[in-house]
Design a protein around this motif. Structure first.
Motif, mmCIF file in Angstrom:
data_model
loop_
_atom_site.group_PDB
_atom_site.id
_atom_site.type_symbol
_atom_site.label_atom_id
_atom_site.label_comp_id
_atom_site.label_asym_id
_atom_site.label_seq_id
_atom_site.Cartn_x
_atom_site.Cartn_y
_atom_site.Cartn_z
ATOM 1 N N ILE A 79 0.835 -1.202 0.000
ATOM 2 C CA ILE A 79 0.000 0.000 0.000
ATOM 3 C C ILE A 79 0.866 1.247 0.000
ATOM 4 O O ILE A 79 0.617 2.195 -0.756
ATOM 5 C CB ILE A 79 -0.942 -0.004 1.223
ATOM 6 C CG1 ILE A 79 -1.998 -1.103 1.065
ATOM 7 C CG2 ILE A 79 -1.627 1.357 1.390
ATOM 8 C CD1 ILE A 79 -2.886 -1.296 2.282
ATOM 9 N N VAL A 80 1.899 1.258 0.835
ATOM 10 C CA VAL A 80 2.782 2.429 0.906
ATOM 11 C C VAL A 80 3.473 2.663 -0.431
ATOM 12 O O VAL A 80 3.529 3.788 -0.940
ATOM 13 C CB VAL A 80 3.826 2.260 2.033
ATOM 14 C CG1 VAL A 80 4.858 3.398 1.981
ATOM 15 C CG2 VAL A 80 3.138 2.243 3.387
ATOM 16 N N LYS A 81 4.003 1.589 -1.038
ATOM 17 C CA LYS A 81 4.722 1.719 -2.307
ATOM 18 C C LYS A 81 3.796 2.043 -3.475
ATOM 19 O O LYS A 81 4.264 2.505 -4.525
ATOM 20 C CB LYS A 81 5.496 0.427 -2.597
ATOM 21 C CG LYS A 81 6.660 0.176 -1.645
ATOM 22 C CD LYS A 81 7.697 1.262 -1.755
ATOM 23 C CE LYS A 81 8.902 0.986 -0.871
ATOM 24 N NZ LYS A 81 9.908 2.078 -0.968
ATOM 25 N N ALA A 82 2.490 1.801 -3.301
ATOM 26 C CA ALA A 82 1.540 2.155 -4.363
ATOM 27 C C ALA A 82 1.377 3.670 -4.476
ATOM 28 O O ALA A 82 0.934 4.177 -5.500
ATOM 29 C CB ALA A 82 0.185 1.506 -4.108
ATOM 30 N N HIS A 83 1.734 4.402 -3.405
ATOM 31 C CA HIS A 83 1.728 5.865 -3.438
ATOM 32 C C HIS A 83 3.027 6.351 -4.095
ATOM 33 O O HIS A 83 4.107 5.859 -3.761
ATOM 34 C CB HIS A 83 1.676 6.453 -2.024
ATOM 35 C CG HIS A 83 0.408 6.173 -1.283
ATOM 36 N ND1 HIS A 83 0.135 4.946 -0.712
ATOM 37 C CD2 HIS A 83 -0.664 6.969 -1.011
ATOM 38 C CE1 HIS A 83 -1.044 5.004 -0.114
ATOM 39 N NE2 HIS A 83 -1.549 6.217 -0.283
ATOM 40 N N GLU A 84 2.926 7.311 -4.983
ATOM 41 C CA GLU A 84 4.139 7.876 -5.570
ATOM 42 C C GLU A 84 4.925 8.593 -4.475
ATOM 43 O O GLU A 84 4.426 9.482 -3.808
ATOM 44 C CB GLU A 84 3.778 8.867 -6.674
ATOM 45 C CG GLU A 84 5.000 9.404 -7.411
ATOM 46 C CD GLU A 84 4.633 10.293 -8.585
ATOM 47 O OE1 GLU A 84 5.556 10.840 -9.208
ATOM 48 O OE2 GLU A 84 3.423 10.446 -8.865
ATOM 49 N N GLY A 113 5.929 7.141 -1.733
ATOM 50 C CA GLY A 113 5.675 6.540 -0.422
ATOM 51 C C GLY A 113 6.877 5.741 0.073
ATOM 52 O O GLY A 113 7.540 5.051 -0.691
ATOM 53 N N ARG A 114 7.154 5.830 1.360
ATOM 54 C CA ARG A 114 8.300 5.124 1.947
ATOM 55 C C ARG A 114 7.885 4.455 3.257
ATOM 56 O O ARG A 114 7.008 4.942 3.972
ATOM 57 C CB ARG A 114 9.451 6.089 2.245
ATOM 58 C CG ARG A 114 9.986 6.855 1.033
ATOM 59 C CD ARG A 114 11.008 7.883 1.482
ATOM 60 N NE ARG A 114 11.361 8.818 0.414
ATOM 61 C CZ ARG A 114 11.969 9.982 0.623
ATOM 62 N NH1 ARG A 114 12.302 10.347 1.860
ATOM 63 N NH2 ARG A 114 12.251 10.771 -0.384
ATOM 64 N N ILE A 115 8.547 3.344 3.563
ATOM 65 C CA ILE A 115 8.327 2.662 4.836
ATOM 66 C C ILE A 115 9.669 2.227 5.404
ATOM 67 O O ILE A 115 10.515 1.688 4.688
ATOM 68 C CB ILE A 115 7.374 1.457 4.675
ATOM 69 C CG1 ILE A 115 7.175 0.755 6.019
ATOM 70 C CG2 ILE A 115 7.870 0.482 3.614
ATOM 71 C CD1 ILE A 115 6.055 -0.267 6.017
ATOM 72 N N ASN A 116 9.866 2.503 6.693
ATOM 73 C CA ASN A 116 11.085 2.101 7.400
ATOM 74 C C ASN A 116 10.694 1.625 8.793
ATOM 75 O O ASN A 116 9.556 1.824 9.238
ATOM 76 C CB ASN A 116 12.078 3.265 7.509
ATOM 77 C CG ASN A 116 12.613 3.699 6.162
ATOM 78 O OD1 ASN A 116 13.346 2.963 5.515
ATOM 79 N ND2 ASN A 116 12.245 4.892 5.722
ATOM 80 N N PHE A 117 11.626 1.036 9.478
ATOM 81 C CA PHE A 117 11.360 0.642 10.862
ATOM 82 C C PHE A 117 12.670 0.572 11.632
ATOM 83 O O PHE A 117 13.762 0.470 11.058
ATOM 84 C CB PHE A 117 10.645 -0.714 10.922
ATOM 85 C CG PHE A 117 11.507 -1.883 10.527
ATOM 86 C CD1 PHE A 117 12.220 -2.609 11.463
ATOM 87 C CD2 PHE A 117 11.616 -2.254 9.187
ATOM 88 C CE1 PHE A 117 13.014 -3.680 11.099
ATOM 89 C CE2 PHE A 117 12.403 -3.321 8.807
ATOM 90 C CZ PHE A 117 13.100 -4.033 9.768
ATOM 91 N N LYS A 118 12.539 0.661 12.922
ATOM 92 C CA LYS A 118 13.687 0.434 13.812
ATOM 93 C C LYS A 118 13.191 -0.426 14.968
ATOM 94 O O LYS A 118 12.073 -0.236 15.472
ATOM 95 C CB LYS A 118 14.289 1.753 14.313
ATOM 96 C CG LYS A 118 13.310 2.722 14.932
ATOM 97 C CD LYS A 118 13.988 4.032 15.271
ATOM 98 C CE LYS A 118 12.995 5.031 15.861
ATOM 99 N NZ LYS A 118 13.643 6.329 16.174
#
Length: 298
Positions: free
Chosen positions: A269-274, A276-281
């Motif tokens: 879903i995040v990558k479907a947005h132009e 869009g990025r996802i990270n985690f720690k």
């Protein structure tokens, strides 16, 4: 050229020269043929190498598909069988009439158990269908489908939806929201699903403490952070975290009903947005923070 002796060329000389010329022609022709054969062999080898490489790629792809199929069947058979077995077992008790002899309070608990397992079953089926829909390079949000989304309201809805589940584990859900809601171009239902999956995971893998949903705007980007005080993610598991049917080695000990599709869906879903990025720690035993960010629209 002239003969070294200075004499004129005789008929025998010309015959010899004809023979030598024919032999030279054959030699030259053989050289051309050799070059053609060499080129053909090289081209053939390149084609063989190319086909071999394609076959190896296809074999590797098939191997991955078979592994995914095996993982899917392992998880799906367990996740689907468990709620179905509970539902069937409880309904059979109703059918036999044994539940009807129990006090009303106990009957209500049986009914609630069926209801909860039906919700779980519906959630698993929904995850599988969503993952199938998203498991393609064509899953991208087109401009005509996007609308400015009020993320403050979306987060408030999510907080309300998960309050009861959090209370069952004595957990708190806190939200930190700016006074003015930043907006992004998105599809509201999908965005809520992505954040909800993160909150659901946070509750399932947190034994004590709180879940914090934080919304902020930084340098033209909207940031949504979901933090927990849960079990954390071992380093060896972090590299495969967003894969289909992937679960952390410790996750199965804390939440047996996980499908292994939640984070896969979030990332899609995040990558479907132009943009869009996802990270985690994450640190084992200290909790995890997932960070989603999107371009802000004014």
């Amino acid at each position: 050229g002239r003969k070294e002796s200075g004499e004129v060329f005789t008929g025998e000389d010309l015959k010899l020269l004809d023979t030598l010329a024919a032999q030279a022609g054959v030699a030259i022709d053989n050289a051309f043929l050799y070059e053609k054969i060499n080129d053909f062999n090289q081209s053939l080898q390149e084609k063989v190498d190319e086909q071999t490489s394609e076959l190896q790629d296809q074999a590797e792809h098939l191997k991955k598909l078979l592994k995914m199929r095996s993982e899917f069947l392992d998880i799906a058979s367990h996740q689907l069988r468990t709620p179905v077995s509970v539902i069937l077992g409880t309904i059979s008790m109703f059918k036999e009439g044994s539940v009807g002899k129990l006090p009303l309070e106990q009957q209500e608990r049986f009914i609630d158990n069926i209801y909860q397992k039906a919700i779980k079953l519906n959630s698993i089926v929904k995850d599988i269908l969503n993952a199938s829909e998203m498991d393609t390079d064509e899953f991208i949000f087109t401009t005509e489908k996007l609308k400015p989304v009020d993320i403050r309201e979306a987060i408030k809805n999510i907080q309300t939806n998960f309050t009861d589940l959090a209370k069952e584990k004595d957990l708190k859900i806190k939200v930190e929201l700016p006074e003015v809601s930043p907006k992004i171009l998105s599809i509201g239902d999908y965005l809520e699903q992505a954040i909800s999956n993160l909150v659901d995971n946070a509750i399932n893998y947190t034994q004590a403490g709180e879940i914090v949903i934080k919304l902020m705007s930084r340098q033209g980007r909207v940031i949504i952070a979901v933090s927990d005080t849960g079990i954390g993610i071992p380093k060896d598991d972090q590299v495969k975290l967003f894969g289909k049917f992937k679960r952390g080695s410790e996750a199965k000990n804390y939440h047996t009903d996980g499908s292994g599709l939640g984070l896969f869906i979030v990332r899609k879903i995040v990558k479907a947005h132009e943009g869009g990025r996802i990270n985690f720690k994450s640190h084992p035993g200290e909790g995890t923070t997932f960070i989603l960010s999107f371009p802000e629209v004014k």
